[in-house]
Design an enzyme around this catalytic site. Structure first.
Site, mmCIF file in Angstrom:
data_model
loop_
_atom_site.group_PDB
_atom_site.id
_atom_site.type_symbol
_atom_site.label_atom_id
_atom_site.label_comp_id
_atom_site.label_asym_id
_atom_site.label_seq_id
_atom_site.Cartn_x
_atom_site.Cartn_y
_atom_site.Cartn_z
ATOM 1 N N LYS A 195 0.845 -1.202 0.000
ATOM 2 C CA LYS A 195 0.000 0.000 0.000
ATOM 3 C C LYS A 195 0.880 1.252 0.000
ATOM 4 O O LYS A 195 1.579 1.526 0.969
ATOM 5 C CB LYS A 195 -0.907 0.059 1.226
ATOM 6 N N GLY A 247 6.701 4.664 8.572
ATOM 7 C CA GLY A 247 5.808 5.805 8.763
ATOM 8 C C GLY A 247 5.960 6.366 10.159
ATOM 9 O O GLY A 247 7.033 6.262 10.769
ATOM 10 N N SER A 248 4.869 6.916 10.672
ATOM 11 C CA SER A 248 4.944 7.608 11.962
ATOM 12 C C SER A 248 5.012 6.613 13.127
ATOM 13 O O SER A 248 4.503 5.491 13.039
ATOM 14 C CB SER A 248 3.718 8.503 12.133
ATOM 15 N N THR A 249 5.598 7.066 14.215
ATOM 16 C CA THR A 249 5.714 6.234 15.416
ATOM 17 C C THR A 249 4.322 5.892 15.954
ATOM 18 O O THR A 249 4.069 4.771 16.400
ATOM 19 C CB THR A 249 6.563 6.964 16.469
ATOM 20 N N GLU A 250 3.412 6.858 15.844
ATOM 21 C CA GLU A 250 2.053 6.657 16.358
ATOM 22 C C GLU A 250 1.359 5.469 15.666
ATOM 23 O O GLU A 250 0.839 4.555 16.331
ATOM 24 C CB GLU A 250 1.287 7.947 16.084
ATOM 25 N N GLY A 252 2.849 3.180 13.877
ATOM 26 C CA GLY A 252 3.689 2.004 14.140
ATOM 27 C C GLY A 252 3.310 1.328 15.446
ATOM 28 O O GLY A 252 3.203 0.091 15.522
ATOM 29 N N CYS A 303 13.132 10.556 7.529
ATOM 30 C CA CYS A 303 13.074 10.050 8.903
ATOM 31 C C CYS A 303 14.428 10.162 9.605
ATOM 32 O O CYS A 303 14.492 10.349 10.811
ATOM 33 C CB CYS A 303 12.583 8.612 8.914
HETATM 34 P P1 NDP Z 1 1.554 7.720 8.674
HETATM 35 O O1 NDP Z 1 2.301 6.883 9.633
HETATM 36 O O2 NDP Z 1 0.120 7.964 8.916
HETATM 37 O O3 NDP Z 1 1.676 7.117 7.197
HETATM 38 C C1 NDP Z 1 2.500 6.056 6.792
HETATM 39 C C2 NDP Z 1 1.697 5.011 6.025
HETATM 40 O O4 NDP Z 1 0.803 4.309 6.903
HETATM 41 C C3 NDP Z 1 0.807 5.596 4.947
HETATM 42 O O5 NDP Z 1 0.744 4.718 3.857
HETATM 43 C C4 NDP Z 1 -0.521 5.694 5.665
HETATM 44 O O6 NDP Z 1 -1.620 5.845 4.811
HETATM 45 C C5 NDP Z 1 -0.540 4.396 6.426
HETATM 46 N N1 NDP Z 1 -1.462 4.368 7.565
HETATM 47 C C6 NDP Z 1 -2.077 5.394 8.203
HETATM 48 N N2 NDP Z 1 -2.844 4.944 9.218
HETATM 49 C C7 NDP Z 1 -2.706 3.597 9.236
HETATM 50 C C8 NDP Z 1 -3.231 2.555 10.048
HETATM 51 N N3 NDP Z 1 -4.044 2.811 11.072
HETATM 52 N N4 NDP Z 1 -2.883 1.271 9.793
HETATM 53 C C9 NDP Z 1 -2.045 0.988 8.779
HETATM 54 N N5 NDP Z 1 -1.518 1.935 7.965
HETATM 55 C C10 NDP Z 1 -1.824 3.219 8.174
HETATM 56 O O7 NDP Z 1 2.325 9.090 8.522
HETATM 57 P P2 NDP Z 1 1.707 10.509 8.079
HETATM 58 O O8 NDP Z 1 1.701 10.544 6.615
HETATM 59 O O9 NDP Z 1 0.421 10.772 8.780
HETATM 60 O O10 NDP Z 1 2.786 11.517 8.679
HETATM 61 C C11 NDP Z 1 2.709 11.964 10.022
HETATM 62 C C12 NDP Z 1 4.087 12.119 10.618
HETATM 63 O O11 NDP Z 1 4.738 10.857 10.602
HETATM 64 C C13 NDP Z 1 5.020 13.016 9.840
HETATM 65 O O12 NDP Z 1 4.858 14.346 10.187
HETATM 66 C C14 NDP Z 1 6.356 12.473 10.233
HETATM 67 O O13 NDP Z 1 6.747 13.048 11.449
HETATM 68 C C15 NDP Z 1 6.129 11.002 10.414
HETATM 69 N N6 NDP Z 1 6.515 10.206 9.233
HETATM 70 C C16 NDP Z 1 7.643 9.471 9.318
HETATM 71 C C17 NDP Z 1 8.069 8.753 8.216
HETATM 72 C C18 NDP Z 1 9.301 7.953 8.259
HETATM 73 O O14 NDP Z 1 9.875 7.686 7.195
HETATM 74 N N7 NDP Z 1 9.741 7.489 9.388
HETATM 75 C C19 NDP Z 1 7.349 8.772 6.955
HETATM 76 C C20 NDP Z 1 6.116 9.522 6.996
HETATM 77 C C21 NDP Z 1 5.760 10.217 8.104
HETATM 78 P P3 NDP Z 1 -2.018 7.353 4.394
HETATM 79 O O15 NDP Z 1 -1.016 7.811 3.425
HETATM 80 O O16 NDP Z 1 -3.328 7.258 3.809
HETATM 81 O O17 NDP Z 1 -2.041 8.153 5.668
#
Ligand code: NDP
Length: 491
Positions: A195, A247-250, A252, A303
């Site tokens: 995804k 992605g985000s820690t939250e 994760g 990140c």
């Molecule tokens: P997210 O963690 O929401 O997004 C990462 C991926 O997870 C996206 O494909 C997202 O879909 C998907 N996702 C969202 N919610 C869920 C869920 N409940 N279960 C499974 N998958 C999910 O990051 P954000 O884009 O909201 O960014 C927020 C913050 O996260 C940023 O400001 C940054 O600080 C951090 N971040 C860190 C990254 C890294 O490389 N470590 C990368 C991106 C963000 P969708 O795109 O639809 O939200």
């Protein structure tokens, strides 16, 4: 010393940094009006859709499918069938051929992918062209090499594929994250449901074309687009044997809670708040370049970005002075212009988050510097920003901003640098700038970070493992270590 001596009284940078526009042509990209989901080697329609836009102009680019739980189920079923019907038992040398093919096609179509990546994500074309695309192809080449050598990589452990891998990736390096995930999974004999992020689906969808060109068997890779709900449906699906998330820690943490006790394998590559530590014996101009690359590369949507600069007190003033002058030379604007250094912020939501954190920095008492620069009226933009006078407790020193914003702090001794650098819930990367090799090793042993760069920053190589400590996640991607999460061992 507030100002550095400028020979002959001439300004360090010319007054006028105007460049003639050098836009990369968009003609090479053939966008479809709408895209479905790539399941079992075919395009299927999603009931719900949304529009993906260019963050630099807010122009709609295409209509994208929002995969439902039922669509995710079809994709997992297709992946399971492909796993059982031949892919998992194919000799490694045969799997390698597909990976080599994919790598070569990515190289051949690099310009098309680079332009599309910049259109959809907002990153400067010189970064998508010179970093994202070469590295994505390099990952496929690298893991193609491992596909028939797994028995040697893990002697006497009988490595076997895990099964169906569910992979969820973010928007900061869309194609590169796809390559980091798909290449090792296929090399190990797994099949995939991936995804992409909601805001940047286009290069993943173009990649489906590459899969067909490479004649990868149907169902081995399935791409389901959509927002967080699609990601959640993939995590929830009990037919998935392994989840790889960046992605985000939250999010994760939520995934980890959901999968606890299920036996599903999990790797998490989450946020960071990296320390970039500059000692007074370093090559200062080189360090300034490294600091700029560390935080303004990809608009700071990285990140492992060097978002906390620790300057040794004895060089604080000349370092900050040089840094501010270097910032004046950064060109912010059209991602497709070959001269652009800092492109568009990926989404309105991310811009809002950056603004909110920057505002908190002002309110808490930090001093802000932004070079004079003209930001386009349409689209999402944020000027390169440096905060000085930052206390360790400020939110801008603690939280991941994920934007072009640097917080400058100071230290006196190496012990103090370590203490402050490790004072974070994260632990993904760090940088050390010094001419003393012994000090680099001393620091690297004590920094709690998955990667420590010395006299450089943001260097990536497929053969080098990448991953975090603490809230930056667990598991490694890249290198020999990156194979392990995609294997089980009959010991
Ligand atoms: P997210 O963690 O929401 O997004 C990462 C991926 O997870 C996206 O494909 C997202 O879909 C998907 N996702 C969202 N919610 C869920 C869920 N409940 N279960 C499974 N998958 C999910 O990051 P954000 O884009 O909201 O960014 C927020 C913050 O996260 C940023 O400001 C940054 O600080 C951090 N971040 C860190 C990254 C890294 O490389 N470590 C990368 C991106 C963000 P969708 O795109 O639809 O939200």
């Amino acid at each position: 010393m507030a100002e550095l001596d400028r020979p002959g009284g001439s300004p360090a940078v010319p007054d006028d940094w105007t460049y003639a526009p050098a836009p990369e042509s968009r003609d090479i990209v053939r966008l479809r009006e709408r895209y479905g989901l790539f399941v079992g080697g075919e395009w299927i329609e999603a009931k719900e859709t949304y529009e993906t836009i260019s963050p630099a102009s807010e122009e709609p680019l295409a209509v994208i499918g929002q995969a439902s739980a039922a669509d995710v189920d079809s994709a997992v079923t297709a992946a399971r069938a492909a796993f059982a019907n031949g892919w998992s038992s194919l000799p490694g040398s045969e799997r390698a051929k597909y990976l080599f093919r994919i790598a070569r096609i990515l190289q051949e179509r690099a310009r098309e992918f680079a332009v599309l990546e910049s259109m959809n994500g907002g990153k400067p074309i010189k970064e998508s062209r010179d970093v994202d695309l070469p590295l994505a192809a390099a990952h496929f080449f690298y893991y193609a090499g491992w596909a028939d050598k797994l028995e040697y990589a893990f002697p006497n452990r009988r490595p076997r594929p895990v099964g169906v891998a569910g992979q969820i990736i973010p928007w900061n390096f869309p194609l590169l994250m796809l390559a980091w995930k798909i290449a090792p999974a296929l090399a190990c004999g797994n099949t995939v449901v991936l995804k992409p992020a909601e805001t940047t689906p286009l290069t993943a969808l173009l990649f489906c074309d590459v899969l067909r060109q490479a004649e990868l068997p149907a169902g081995v890779v399935n791409i389901v687009t959509g927002d967080g709900r699609t990601g959640a449906a993939l995590v929830e699906h009990d037919g998935v044997d392994k989840i790889a998330f960046t992605g985000s820690t939250e999010v994760g943490k939520a995934i980890q809670r959901r999968l606890a006790g299920t036996g599903t394998k999990l790797t998490l590559e989450l946020g960071g708040k990296a320390a970039n530590i500059v000692f007074d014996d370093c090559a200062l101009d080189q360090a300034v370049e490294g600091i700029v690359n560390g935080i303004y590369f990809n608009q700071g949507h990285v990140c492992c970005a060097g978002s906390r600069l620790f300057a040794q007190e004895s060089i604080y003033e000349p370092l900050v002075d040089k840094l501010k002058r270097r910032l004046e030379t950064l060109r912010v604007g059209d991602p497709l212009d070959k001269n652009t250094d800092v492109g568009a912020i990926n989404s309105a939501m991310q811009l809002e988050r950056i603004r909110e954190l920057v505002e908190s920095g002002r309110e808490e008492g930090a001093e802000i510097y932004q070079p004079p620069c003209h930001l386009p009226e349409k689209g999402y933009w944020f000027a390169p920003t440096v905060f000085t006078n930052v206390a360790q407790s400020y939110r801008i020193a603690q939280e991941e901003i994920f934007g072009p914003v640097l917080s400058v702090l100071t230290f006196r001794t190496p012990e103090e640098a370590i203490e402050k650098a490790n004072n974070t819930p994260y632990g993904l990367s760090a940088g050390v700038w010094t001419e003393k090799g012994s000090r680099i090793l001393w620091m690297a042993q004590r920094l709690r970070a998955g990667v420590v760069w010395a006299n450089t920053f943001n260097r990536f190589d497929p053969s080098s493992p990448f991953g975090g400590y603490k809230e930056s996640g667990f598991g490694r991607e890249g290198g020999l270590h990156g194979l392990e999460p995609y294997l089980r061992f009959d010991e």
